[in-house]
Write a protein that holds these residues in place. Structure first.
Motif, PDB file in Angstrom:
ATOM      1  N   MET A 151      11.009  44.107 -15.132  1.00  0.00           N
ATOM      2  CA  MET A 151      11.798  45.269 -15.519  1.00  0.00           C
ATOM      3  C   MET A 151      11.723  46.369 -14.456  1.00  0.00           C
ATOM      4  SD  MET A 151      13.951  46.638 -17.516  1.00  0.00           S
ATOM      5  CE  MET A 151      13.983  45.733 -19.044  1.00  0.00           C
ATOM      6  N   ALA A 211      14.077  45.285 -11.763  1.00  0.00           N
ATOM      7  CA  ALA A 211      15.464  45.375 -12.227  1.00  0.00           C
ATOM      8  C   ALA A 211      15.928  46.828 -12.299  1.00  0.00           C
ATOM      9  CB  ALA A 211      15.609  44.702 -13.589  1.00  0.00           C
ATOM     10  N   LEU A 212      15.064  47.708 -12.768  1.00  0.00           N
ATOM     11  CA  LEU A 212      15.417  49.133 -12.824  1.00  0.00           C
ATOM     12  C   LEU A 212      15.613  49.703 -11.424  1.00  0.00           C
ATOM     13  CD1 LEU A 212      13.078  50.291 -15.723  1.00  0.00           C
ATOM     14  CD2 LEU A 212      15.574  50.528 -15.686  1.00  0.00           C
ATOM     15  N   THR A 234      18.924  48.395 -10.052  1.00  0.00           N
ATOM     16  CA  THR A 234      20.062  49.001 -10.753  1.00  0.00           C
ATOM     17  C   THR A 234      20.252  50.450 -10.341  1.00  0.00           C
ATOM     18  OG1 THR A 234      19.711  47.493 -12.608  1.00  0.00           O
ATOM     19  CG2 THR A 234      21.089  49.424 -13.025  1.00  0.00           C
ATOM     20  N   THR A 267      24.198  50.338 -18.101  1.00  0.00           N
ATOM     21  CA  THR A 267      23.239  49.233 -18.020  1.00  0.00           C
ATOM     22  C   THR A 267      21.818  49.762 -17.894  1.00  0.00           C
ATOM     23  OG1 THR A 267      24.883  47.765 -17.042  1.00  0.00           O
ATOM     24  CG2 THR A 267      22.564  47.180 -16.695  1.00  0.00           C
ATOM     25  N   VAL A 268      21.627  50.806 -17.087  1.00  0.00           N
ATOM     26  CA  VAL A 268      20.274  51.351 -16.924  1.00  0.00           C
ATOM     27  C   VAL A 268      19.779  51.937 -18.244  1.00  0.00           C
ATOM     28  CG1 VAL A 268      20.543  53.768 -16.139  1.00  0.00           C
ATOM     29  CG2 VAL A 268      18.782  52.341 -15.148  1.00  0.00           C
ATOM     30  N   MET A 282      18.588  49.036 -20.215  1.00  0.00           N
ATOM     31  CA  MET A 282      17.318  48.578 -19.642  1.00  0.00           C
ATOM     32  C   MET A 282      16.167  49.503 -20.032  1.00  0.00           C
ATOM     33  SD  MET A 282      18.833  47.501 -15.943  1.00  0.00           S
ATOM     34  CE  MET A 282      17.288  46.982 -15.217  1.00  0.00           C
ATOM     35  N   HIS A 317      12.855  48.489 -21.924  1.00  0.00           N
ATOM     36  CA  HIS A 317      11.558  48.879 -21.367  1.00  0.00           C
ATOM     37  C   HIS A 317      10.710  49.571 -22.437  1.00  0.00           C
ATOM     38  CE1 HIS A 317       8.535  50.517 -18.692  1.00  0.00           C
ATOM     39  NE2 HIS A 317       8.904  51.749 -18.961  1.00  0.00           N
TER      40      HIS A 317
END
Length: 186
Positions: free
Chosen positions: A106, A109-110, A113, A145-146, A149, A153
């Motif tokens: 994560m 990915a964060l 992004t 999307t964030v 996420m 998280h």
């Protein structure tokens, strides 16, 4: 009283002041960028530039920072992440002193992004991409999307906190977590 003293004695420093400052500053930057989107352009841009500057500093710290800051300490491959997710589903996941494999995925990915959001936002300020519809749509899609996420998280933090009887939010404030026990991953 002795239980409090004993529990404090069994705490170890995990998150450096840099990691904690980075984390909360990024939370603030992303929140301000989201809240100011479409309303106050200069504030939105400043929050976006702040976020990408923070990500750049985190990439550097990931290579040369303290033990639990370094990517080499916590980044795992897809097989380790999927195995860990399977262990969560089976209620047998290990407690990690630093990031667990799902948390590490994560983090990456964060960061990716947020880089995409910053890039698409910046491109919209250039002559070549000013007013380009697909780029605006992509920027908004990445922004939404964030948020999704971040929700995942937070759900992961809550789940790990409950499963391992540990307040992970407090650890991101104090920098300390419960000392490793047999079976924990360090």
């Amino acid at each position: 009283m002795n239980a409090t003293v004993s529990s404090r004695r069994n705490m170890v420093k995990v998150w450096s002041p840099y990691v904690r400052l980075f984390h909360w500053a990024l939370v603030l930057s992303v929140t301000v960028a989201w809240l100011s989107s479409g309303l106050i352009v200069k504030v939105h841009e400043l929050a976006g530039y702040s976020a990408i500057a923070l990500v750049a500093s985190r990439l550097l710290a990931g290579m040369v920072g303290s033990r639990y800051t370094r990517f080499a300490q916590f980044v795992r491959g897809p097989r380790a992440v999927t195995s860990y997710l399977g262990d969560i589903a089976a209620h047998r996941e290990k407690r990690y002193l630093g990031h667990n494999p799902a948390g590490a995925a994560m983090v990456l990915a964060l960061l990716v992004t947020i880089c995409g959001i910053a890039l698409t936002g910046w491109l919209q300020t250039t002559d070549a991409f000013w007013g380009v519809g697909w780029l605006q749509t992509l920027h908004q899609l990445l922004g939404n999307t964030v948020l999704l996420m971040v929700g995942l998280h937070l759900a992961g933090v809550l789940l790990a906190s409950l499963r391992h009887h540990e307040n992970l939010v407090r650890s991101m404030v104090t920098g300390k977590k419960r000392a490793p026990e047999p079976g924990d991953a360090t």
